[in-house]
Design a protein around this motif. Structure first.
Motif, PDB file in Angstrom:
ATOM      1  N   HIS A 330      25.480  22.669  61.116  1.00  0.00           N
ATOM      2  CA  HIS A 330      26.723  22.343  60.421  1.00  0.00           C
ATOM      3  C   HIS A 330      27.000  23.437  59.409  1.00  0.00           C
ATOM      4  O   HIS A 330      26.248  23.610  58.448  1.00  0.00           O
ATOM      5  N   GLU A 331      28.069  24.202  59.618  1.00  0.00           N
ATOM      6  CA  GLU A 331      28.442  25.308  58.743  1.00  0.00           C
ATOM      7  C   GLU A 331      29.442  24.815  57.701  1.00  0.00           C
ATOM      8  O   GLU A 331      30.549  24.382  58.028  1.00  0.00           O
ATOM      9  N   THR A 332      29.056  24.854  56.420  1.00  0.00           N
ATOM     10  CA  THR A 332      29.909  24.310  55.354  1.00  0.00           C
ATOM     11  C   THR A 332      30.430  25.375  54.393  1.00  0.00           C
ATOM     12  O   THR A 332      31.140  25.037  53.447  1.00  0.00           O
ATOM     13  N   VAL A 333      30.100  26.645  54.620  1.00  0.00           N
ATOM     14  CA  VAL A 333      30.489  27.702  53.686  1.00  0.00           C
ATOM     15  C   VAL A 333      31.694  28.489  54.195  1.00  0.00           C
ATOM     16  O   VAL A 333      32.683  28.675  53.492  1.00  0.00           O
ATOM     17  N   TYR A 334      31.625  28.969  55.456  1.00  0.00           N
ATOM     18  CA  TYR A 334      32.758  29.657  56.076  1.00  0.00           C
ATOM     19  C   TYR A 334      33.223  28.867  57.287  1.00  0.00           C
ATOM     20  O   TYR A 334      32.407  28.433  58.120  1.00  0.00           O
ATOM     21  N   GLU A 335      34.523  28.724  57.421  1.00  0.00           N
ATOM     22  CA  GLU A 335      35.068  27.833  58.432  1.00  0.00           C
ATOM     23  C   GLU A 335      35.087  28.420  59.834  1.00  0.00           C
ATOM     24  O   GLU A 335      35.150  27.687  60.823  1.00  0.00           O
ATOM     25  N   ASN A 336      35.029  29.742  59.954  1.00  0.00           N
ATOM     26  CA  ASN A 336      35.146  30.377  61.270  1.00  0.00           C
ATOM     27  C   ASN A 336      33.929  31.235  61.597  1.00  0.00           C
ATOM     28  O   ASN A 336      34.063  32.370  62.038  1.00  0.00           O
ATOM     29  N   ARG A 337      32.748  30.692  61.396  1.00  0.00           N
ATOM     30  CA  ARG A 337      31.564  31.515  61.581  1.00  0.00           C
ATOM     31  C   ARG A 337      30.867  31.280  62.914  1.00  0.00           C
ATOM     32  O   ARG A 337      29.787  31.803  63.149  1.00  0.00           O
ATOM     33  N   PHE A 338      31.460  30.495  63.796  1.00  0.00           N
ATOM     34  CA  PHE A 338      30.837  30.279  65.107  1.00  0.00           C
ATOM     35  C   PHE A 338      31.514  31.069  66.213  1.00  0.00           C
ATOM     36  O   PHE A 338      31.220  30.861  67.389  1.00  0.00           O
ATOM     37  N   GLY A 339      32.417  31.975  65.846  1.00  0.00           N
ATOM     38  CA  GLY A 339      33.045  32.797  66.872  1.00  0.00           C
ATOM     39  C   GLY A 339      32.048  33.645  67.638  1.00  0.00           C
ATOM     40  O   GLY A 339      32.251  33.948  68.823  1.00  0.00           O
ATOM     41  N   PHE A 340      30.955  33.987  66.984  1.00  0.00           N
ATOM     42  CA  PHE A 340      29.945  34.842  67.636  1.00  0.00           C
ATOM     43  C   PHE A 340      29.244  34.137  68.794  1.00  0.00           C
ATOM     44  O   PHE A 340      28.616  34.785  69.632  1.00  0.00           O
ATOM     45  N   THR A 341      29.359  32.804  68.870  1.00  0.00           N
ATOM     46  CA  THR A 341      28.665  32.076  69.945  1.00  0.00           C
ATOM     47  C   THR A 341      29.300  32.290  71.303  1.00  0.00           C
ATOM     48  O   THR A 341      28.671  32.016  72.327  1.00  0.00           O
ATOM     49  N   ASP A 342      30.553  32.788  71.346  1.00  0.00           N
ATOM     50  CA  ASP A 342      31.190  33.062  72.641  1.00  0.00           C
ATOM     51  C   ASP A 342      30.344  34.050  73.440  1.00  0.00           C
ATOM     52  O   ASP A 342      30.108  33.861  74.635  1.00  0.00           O
ATOM     53  N   ALA A 343      29.906  35.114  72.786  1.00  0.00           N
ATOM     54  CA  ALA A 343      29.083  36.116  73.470  1.00  0.00           C
ATOM     55  C   ALA A 343      27.744  35.534  73.884  1.00  0.00           C
ATOM     56  O   ALA A 343      27.220  35.860  74.962  1.00  0.00           O
ATOM     57  N   LEU A 344      27.164  34.653  73.057  1.00  0.00           N
ATOM     58  CA  LEU A 344      25.876  34.047  73.411  1.00  0.00           C
ATOM     59  C   LEU A 344      26.016  33.168  74.646  1.00  0.00           C
ATOM     60  O   LEU A 344      25.133  33.161  75.522  1.00  0.00           O
ATOM     61  N   ARG A 345      27.133  32.432  74.725  1.00  0.00           N
ATOM     62  CA  ARG A 345      27.348  31.619  75.930  1.00  0.00           C
ATOM     63  C   ARG A 345      27.491  32.507  77.160  1.00  0.00           C
ATOM     64  O   ARG A 345      27.018  32.158  78.242  1.00  0.00           O
ATOM     65  N   GLY A 346      28.124  33.655  76.987  1.00  0.00           N
ATOM     66  CA  GLY A 346      28.235  34.599  78.096  1.00  0.00           C
ATOM     67  C   GLY A 346      26.897  35.161  78.530  1.00  0.00           C
ATOM     68  O   GLY A 346      26.763  35.659  79.655  1.00  0.00           O
ATOM     69  N   MET A 347      25.896  35.066  77.673  1.00  0.00           N
ATOM     70  CA  MET A 347      24.554  35.547  77.991  1.00  0.00           C
ATOM     71  C   MET A 347      23.657  34.424  78.515  1.00  0.00           C
ATOM     72  O   MET A 347      22.473  34.647  78.763  1.00  0.00           O
ATOM     73  N   GLY A 348      24.214  33.211  78.652  1.00  0.00           N
ATOM     74  CA  GLY A 348      23.441  32.106  79.219  1.00  0.00           C
ATOM     75  C   GLY A 348      23.071  31.008  78.253  1.00  0.00           C
ATOM     76  O   GLY A 348      22.480  29.994  78.664  1.00  0.00           O
ATOM     77  N   ALA A 349      23.412  31.160  76.966  1.00  0.00           N
ATOM     78  CA  ALA A 349      23.084  30.120  75.990  1.00  0.00           C
ATOM     79  C   ALA A 349      23.964  28.893  76.215  1.00  0.00           C
ATOM     80  O   ALA A 349      25.110  29.002  76.642  1.00  0.00           O
ATOM     81  N   THR A 350      23.417  27.728  75.904  1.00  0.00           N
ATOM     82  CA  THR A 350      24.173  26.480  75.983  1.00  0.00           C
ATOM     83  C   THR A 350      24.502  26.046  74.555  1.00  0.00           C
ATOM     84  O   THR A 350      23.666  25.467  73.853  1.00  0.00           O
ATOM     85  N   ILE A 351      25.725  26.344  74.144  1.00  0.00           N
ATOM     86  CA  ILE A 351      26.171  26.053  72.779  1.00  0.00           C
ATOM     87  C   ILE A 351      27.552  25.418  72.846  1.00  0.00           C
ATOM     88  O   ILE A 351      28.461  25.950  73.485  1.00  0.00           O
ATOM     89  N   GLN A 352      27.698  24.295  72.194  1.00  0.00           N
ATOM     90  CA  GLN A 352      28.995  23.634  72.087  1.00  0.00           C
ATOM     91  C   GLN A 352      29.391  23.571  70.616  1.00  0.00           C
ATOM     92  O   GLN A 352      28.554  23.293  69.756  1.00  0.00           O
ATOM     93  N   ILE A 353      30.660  23.852  70.344  1.00  0.00           N
ATOM     94  CA  ILE A 353      31.122  23.805  68.963  1.00  0.00           C
ATOM     95  C   ILE A 353      32.149  22.681  68.797  1.00  0.00           C
ATOM     96  O   ILE A 353      32.868  22.334  69.737  1.00  0.00           O
ATOM     97  N   TYR A 354      32.177  22.113  67.588  1.00  0.00           N
ATOM     98  CA  TYR A 354      32.980  20.923  67.330  1.00  0.00           C
ATOM     99  C   TYR A 354      33.742  21.052  66.014  1.00  0.00           C
ATOM    100  O   TYR A 354      33.314  21.749  65.097  1.00  0.00           O
ATOM    101  N   ARG A 355      34.872  20.325  65.939  1.00  0.00           N
ATOM    102  CA  ARG A 355      35.628  20.241  64.697  1.00  0.00           C
ATOM    103  C   ARG A 355      34.965  19.290  63.704  1.00  0.00           C
ATOM    104  O   ARG A 355      35.122  19.428  62.497  1.00  0.00           O
ATOM    105  N   GLU A 356      34.263  18.302  64.213  1.00  0.00           N
ATOM    106  CA  GLU A 356      33.689  17.266  63.366  1.00  0.00           C
ATOM    107  C   GLU A 356      32.512  17.787  62.546  1.00  0.00           C
ATOM    108  O   GLU A 356      31.820  18.721  62.949  1.00  0.00           O
ATOM    109  N   CYS A 357      32.294  17.140  61.390  1.00  0.00           N
ATOM    110  CA  CYS A 357      31.102  17.428  60.597  1.00  0.00           C
ATOM    111  C   CYS A 357      29.909  16.738  61.249  1.00  0.00           C
ATOM    112  O   CYS A 357      29.853  15.509  61.301  1.00  0.00           O
ATOM    113  N   LEU A 358      28.957  17.518  61.741  1.00  0.00           N
ATOM    114  CA  LEU A 358      27.781  16.953  62.396  1.00  0.00           C
ATOM    115  C   LEU A 358      26.561  16.962  61.476  1.00  0.00           C
ATOM    116  O   LEU A 358      25.447  16.735  61.930  1.00  0.00           O
TER     117      LEU A 358
END
Length: 446
Positions: A330-358
């Motif tokens: 859960h990222e609470t400091v910067y709102e757009n810090r999971f953009g880097f996960t797009d490249a990780l998913r392209g490399m085979g990582a299983t990452i899902q991002i959500y609007r909700e506070c988890l």
């Protein structure tokens, strides 16, 4: 360093590297030298692009800057501070957000300041409104122009009371650098209290400032008429140390980070251990390694200090792709810090991002339609890919993923990493990473 980096992954990082002073402190201590009426000396300074940018901006304002790059020592003499030409300052527009912090010191020294359009990593909405409101509260007059922002203090600056809606590091730094020579008392509530802030306060106190910090995030500054220079050794860069630690974990490696210190990294070290990493704190640094066996999934929330630092999040997420089970971040400091996960998913990582506070509690992004929570499922083998570096921390995280992946990755835009990681190519080579730089003139497009 503007070319293409080829990375042959799948080899553990092993060996020793050295980290010097924190990027997030050194540049602010350099700006603080403007406040003094004598020369200052700052030691343990890294050779990074951000330091060069601030040094050039200081020179434009008449400060003599001598950087012993090998010894890591900066000598700064602000005796002949003067107004810089707007065109010269504007040449740095977009290269750094540091110029906004020049305002307070320049208002005290010259009665005016000019700030061009500001740059920095595009990781969220980092407005300068906090800064401008703070300057206005001290009595500054802000004039927004086509080229940038002109700020003046026709009646001088006067202490004030400020309460931040969020404990912003930049806003706290702005207040400190402005308040120390303002007339009267300044009270700042809900201030940031990061180690880099504490080190800046130490520098200002050495210069003659009177600053107290309460346990409830309240900082009080008694303004003084004049300040002198300082001699100070910068605290180690805890972000870089954590990045190399995560790289060791993700690649099943063993890295000794000379210069890393325990007090500033306690929160990171606890999390590193929970994930399954091992470390050994020594007098001259910290050794980080993967002890074998499965890594463990975790639930993690970033937060302001003393919470888990947002800049540690991205490299650690790469290691979490190799952990067994579901990890929640859960990222609470910067709102757009999971953009880097797009490249990780392209490399085979299983990452899902959500609007909700988890995380455990709702945060300020929960009702604003930002994707600020992630679920990482692992372990997943990573495969090589072509990668474009998005920003400083995300770029280093992509590099870690390429080092952990099977096959040869191509990484473009690595010059961004020079902003915050000193000699990172030399450090990669010291850790036996299989990397090769290809000149931009002959590198094919990614």
């Amino acid at each position: 360093m503007s070319g293409l980096l080829t990375v042959e992954g799948g080899t553990p990082l092993t060996g020793e590297i050295t980290v010097r002073g924190a990027k997030n402190f050194v540049s602010k201590a350099m700006v603080a030298s403007l406040l003094g009426e004598g020369p200052s000396e700052l030691a343990n300074v890294p050779v990074i692009r951000d330091v060069d940018v601030v040094a050039d901006l200081l020179r434009l304002h008449g400060v003599t800057v001598d950087h012993d790059r090998d010894g890591g020592v900066l000598h700064l003499d602000p005796t002949d501070v003067e107004s810089a030409h707007v065109a010269d300052i504007d040449a740095y527009a977009g290269s750094s957000r540091i110029p906004i912090l020049f305002c307070g010191p320049l208002l005290h020294r010259l009665g005016e300041a000019f700030i061009p359009d500001l740059g920095g990593c595009r990781i969220g909405d980092r407005p300068i409104d906090y800064h401008l409101d703070i300057l206005r509260s001290f009595g500054a007059v802000v004039d927004k122009r086509a080229q940038g922002i002109h700020i003046s203090a026709p009646r001088g600056l006067v202490g004030t009371k400020i309460e931040l809606p969020y404990p912003s590091v930049g806003a706290t730094e702005q207040t400190l650098l402005t308040a120390v020579r303002s007339r009267g008392l300044t009270e700042l509530r809900n201030a940031a209290i990061e180690p880099e802030i504490e080190d800046l306060i130490a520098v200002l106190q050495k210069m003659g400032a009177i600053i107290s910090v309460d346990t409830d995030r309240t900082i009080r500054i008694e303004g003084v008429e004049r300040l002198g220079g300082y001699r100070h050794t910068a605290l180690a860069d805890r972000i870089e140390a954590g990045s190399w630690a995560s790289a060791a974990l993700a690649t099943h490696g063993d890295v000794f980070v000379r210069g890393a210190t325990q007090p500033e990294m306690m929160t990171f070290l606890n999390t590193f251990r929970k994930v399954g990493g091992a470390f050994d704190v020594r007098d001259d640094g910290i050794r980080f390694w993967h002890p074998g066996g499965d890594l463990h999934s975790i639930v993690l929330e970033t937060d302001v200090h003393p919470g888990f630092m947002t800049d540690w999040q991205q490299p650690l997420v790469v290691a979490l792709t190799q952990a067994k089970g579901l990890s929640i971040v859960h990222e609470t400091v910067y709102e757009n810090r999971f953009g880097f996960t797009d490249a990780l998913r392209g490399m085979g990582a299983t990452i899902q991002i959500y609007r909700e506070c988890l995380g455990g509690l709702p945060c300020r992004f929960g009702q604003r339609n930002f994707y600020h929570s992630a679920v990482v499922s692992g372990p997943t083998p990573l495969r090589a890919a072509d990668i474009e570096v998005p920003d400083l921390r995300g770029g280093f995280s992509h590099l870690i993923a390429a080092l952990a992946a099977q096959g040869t990755s191509r990484v473009r835009g690595i010059s961004i990493i020079n902003r915050g990681y000193e000699n990172f190519m030399g450090k990669l080579e010291a850790l036996d990473a299989k990397v090769t730089m290809v000149d931009s003139a002959v590198a094919p497009a990614v």
